[in-house]
Design a protein around this motif. Structure first.
Motif, short mmCIF file in Angstrom:
data_model
loop_
_atom_site.label_atom_id
_atom_site.label_comp_id
_atom_site.label_asym_id
_atom_site.label_seq_id
_atom_site.Cartn_x
_atom_site.Cartn_y
_atom_site.Cartn_z
N GLU A 55 1.85 4.74 -37.24
CA GLU A 55 0.29 4.22 -36.79
C GLU A 55 -0.52 5.14 -36.47
OE1 GLU A 55 0.77 1.02 -33.96
OE2 GLU A 55 2.54 0.20 -34.86
N ILE A 56 -1.88 5.47 -37.02
CA ILE A 56 -2.82 6.47 -36.83
C ILE A 56 -3.94 5.77 -36.31
CG2 ILE A 56 -4.17 8.38 -37.45
CD1 ILE A 56 -1.93 8.80 -39.56
N ASP A 57 -4.36 5.75 -35.04
CA ASP A 57 -5.45 5.38 -34.19
C ASP A 57 -6.71 5.90 -35.17
OD1 ASP A 57 -7.70 5.42 -32.34
OD2 ASP A 57 -6.32 4.13 -31.22
N PRO A 58 -7.70 4.90 -35.40
CA PRO A 58 -8.88 5.59 -36.13
C PRO A 58 -9.51 6.72 -35.37
CG PRO A 58 -8.78 3.04 -36.03
CD PRO A 58 -8.01 3.66 -35.16
N ARG A 59 -9.51 6.83 -33.99
CA ARG A 59 -9.80 7.91 -33.32
C ARG A 59 -9.22 9.16 -33.65
NH1 ARG A 59 -8.99 6.11 -27.43
NH2 ARG A 59 -7.32 5.42 -28.42
N ALA A 60 -8.08 9.17 -34.05
CA ALA A 60 -7.25 10.41 -34.61
C ALA A 60 -7.97 11.06 -35.84
CB ALA A 60 -5.89 10.03 -34.66
N MET A 61 -8.79 10.26 -36.43
CA MET A 61 -9.27 10.65 -37.71
C MET A 61 -10.33 11.70 -37.54
SD MET A 61 -7.30 9.26 -39.71
CE MET A 61 -7.89 9.28 -41.36
N ARG A 62 -10.81 11.63 -36.23
CA ARG A 62 -11.85 12.57 -35.81
C ARG A 62 -11.25 14.18 -35.81
NH1 ARG A 62 -13.38 8.54 -32.16
NH2 ARG A 62 -14.93 7.15 -33.20
N MET A 63 -9.66 14.32 -35.58
CA MET A 63 -9.14 15.56 -35.60
C MET A 63 -9.11 16.23 -36.61
SD MET A 63 -5.58 13.84 -33.47
CE MET A 63 -4.80 15.38 -33.22
N ALA A 64 -9.07 17.66 -36.47
CA ALA A 64 -8.92 18.50 -37.59
C ALA A 64 -7.74 18.07 -38.27
CB ALA A 64 -8.89 19.94 -36.97
N SER A 65 -7.79 18.37 -39.73
CA SER A 65 -6.38 17.81 -40.37
C SER A 65 -5.25 18.63 -40.11
CB SER A 65 -6.90 18.13 -42.06
OG SER A 65 -6.94 19.41 -42.35
N ALA A 66 -5.40 19.95 -39.63
CA ALA A 66 -4.12 20.53 -39.21
C ALA A 66 -3.61 20.03 -38.01
CB ALA A 66 -4.43 22.10 -38.93
N ASP A 67 -4.34 19.56 -37.08
CA ASP A 67 -4.25 19.09 -35.85
C ASP A 67 -3.54 17.64 -35.90
OD1 ASP A 67 -5.20 21.17 -34.41
OD2 ASP A 67 -6.96 20.38 -33.89
N LEU A 68 -3.97 16.76 -36.84
CA LEU A 68 -3.44 15.46 -37.11
C LEU A 68 -2.11 15.92 -37.76
CD1 LEU A 68 -3.79 12.60 -37.16
CD2 LEU A 68 -4.90 12.42 -39.47
N SER A 69 -1.99 16.62 -38.82
CA SER A 69 -0.74 16.85 -39.19
C SER A 69 0.56 17.38 -38.31
CB SER A 69 -0.94 18.19 -40.48
OG SER A 69 0.40 18.24 -40.94
N ALA A 70 0.00 18.07 -37.60
CA ALA A 70 0.85 18.58 -36.42
C ALA A 70 1.43 17.30 -35.33
CB ALA A 70 0.34 19.65 -35.38
N ALA A 71 0.20 16.59 -35.12
CA ALA A 71 0.62 15.30 -34.20
C ALA A 71 1.67 14.24 -34.96
CB ALA A 71 -0.78 14.54 -33.94
N VAL A 72 1.43 14.21 -36.18
CA VAL A 72 2.29 13.24 -37.04
C VAL A 72 3.67 13.94 -36.90
CG1 VAL A 72 2.85 12.47 -39.21
CG2 VAL A 72 0.40 12.45 -38.42
N LEU A 73 3.82 15.21 -37.27
CA LEU A 73 5.15 15.83 -37.12
C LEU A 73 5.85 15.78 -35.79
CD1 LEU A 73 4.44 18.85 -39.68
CD2 LEU A 73 5.88 16.90 -39.95
N GLU A 74 4.77 15.88 -34.75
CA GLU A 74 5.43 15.79 -33.36
C GLU A 74 5.95 14.53 -33.10
OE1 GLU A 74 3.81 16.30 -28.63
OE2 GLU A 74 2.55 16.73 -30.50
N ALA A 75 5.22 13.47 -33.44
CA ALA A 75 5.61 12.13 -33.41
C ALA A 75 6.86 11.82 -33.94
CB ALA A 75 4.38 11.18 -33.87
N ILE A 76 6.91 12.09 -35.01
CA ILE A 76 8.27 12.10 -36.03
C ILE A 76 9.53 12.79 -35.19
CG2 ILE A 76 9.47 12.64 -38.06
CD1 ILE A 76 6.79 12.33 -39.57
N GLN A 77 9.07 13.87 -34.98
CA GLN A 77 10.24 14.70 -33.92
C GLN A 77 10.63 13.89 -32.77
OE1 GLN A 77 12.20 17.11 -34.94
NE2 GLN A 77 13.45 17.04 -32.87
N LEU A 78 9.67 13.52 -32.10
CA LEU A 78 10.03 12.83 -30.86
C LEU A 78 10.56 11.28 -30.89
CD1 LEU A 78 6.57 13.33 -28.79
CD2 LEU A 78 9.00 14.29 -28.23
N ALA A 79 10.32 10.58 -32.14
CA ALA A 79 11.07 9.41 -32.37
C ALA A 79 12.52 9.56 -32.93
CB ALA A 79 9.92 8.92 -33.48
N THR A 80 12.48 10.73 -33.61
CA THR A 80 13.88 11.05 -34.14
C THR A 80 14.92 11.27 -33.02
OG1 THR A 80 13.05 11.72 -36.32
CG2 THR A 80 15.21 12.72 -35.52
#
Length: 137
Positions: A55-80
């Motif tokens: 789930e990506i909050d629409p406000r996250a779409m304002r982030m730089a693509s590299a920051d959004l990518s890093a956030a997705v990877l961080e969330a996956i790591q934390l979930a794992t």
């Protein structure tokens, strides 16, 4: 071996099997959760780390693509990591000592030690079952 000893061994084996069946049912339902970017990115994974939802909050779409990518990877790591901790807890309940070895596997810096601990525990369980079988024959 007396009848009482055999019945005790049979009850013990049955209890172990039931504990493992219960653990298997819990593992099938297990989900790990992870959030990043102040909760704007949320991930749910299965026990093996397979992503079930993102789930990506629409406000996250304002982030730089590299920051959004890093956030997705961080969330996956934390979930794992969350799923790994939950899995270790389930296994520890079913097979005391097994959870500690598994928990080490979810931390890359401790993976070798965790694998050794888990293998040692499995070896101990196998030796115990073999000894019980030999004594029963």
């Amino acid at each position: 071996m007396s009848t009482d000893e055999f019945e005790s061994m049979l009850r013990s084996a049955t209890a172990h099997i039931e504990a493992m069946q219960g653990a298997a049912a819990k593992m099938a339902e297990l989900r790990g959760l992870g959030e990043a970017a102040d909760g704007k990115v949320r991930v749910e994974v299965q026990a093996g780390g397979v992503v079930q939802s993102l789930e990506i909050d629409p406000r996250a779409m304002r982030m730089a693509s590299a920051d959004l990518s890093a956030a997705v990877l961080e969330a996956i790591q934390l979930a794992t990591e969350d799923a790994g901790a939950k899995l270790a807890e389930i296994l520890e309940t079913a097979m005391p000592g097994a959870g500690a070895g598994l928990a080490g596997l979810t931390d890359p810096s401790q993976a070798a030690e965790g694998a050794d601990a888990l293998q040692s525990n499995i070896d101990g369980i196998i030796e115990s079952l073999q000894r019980s079988l030999r004594e029963g024959l």
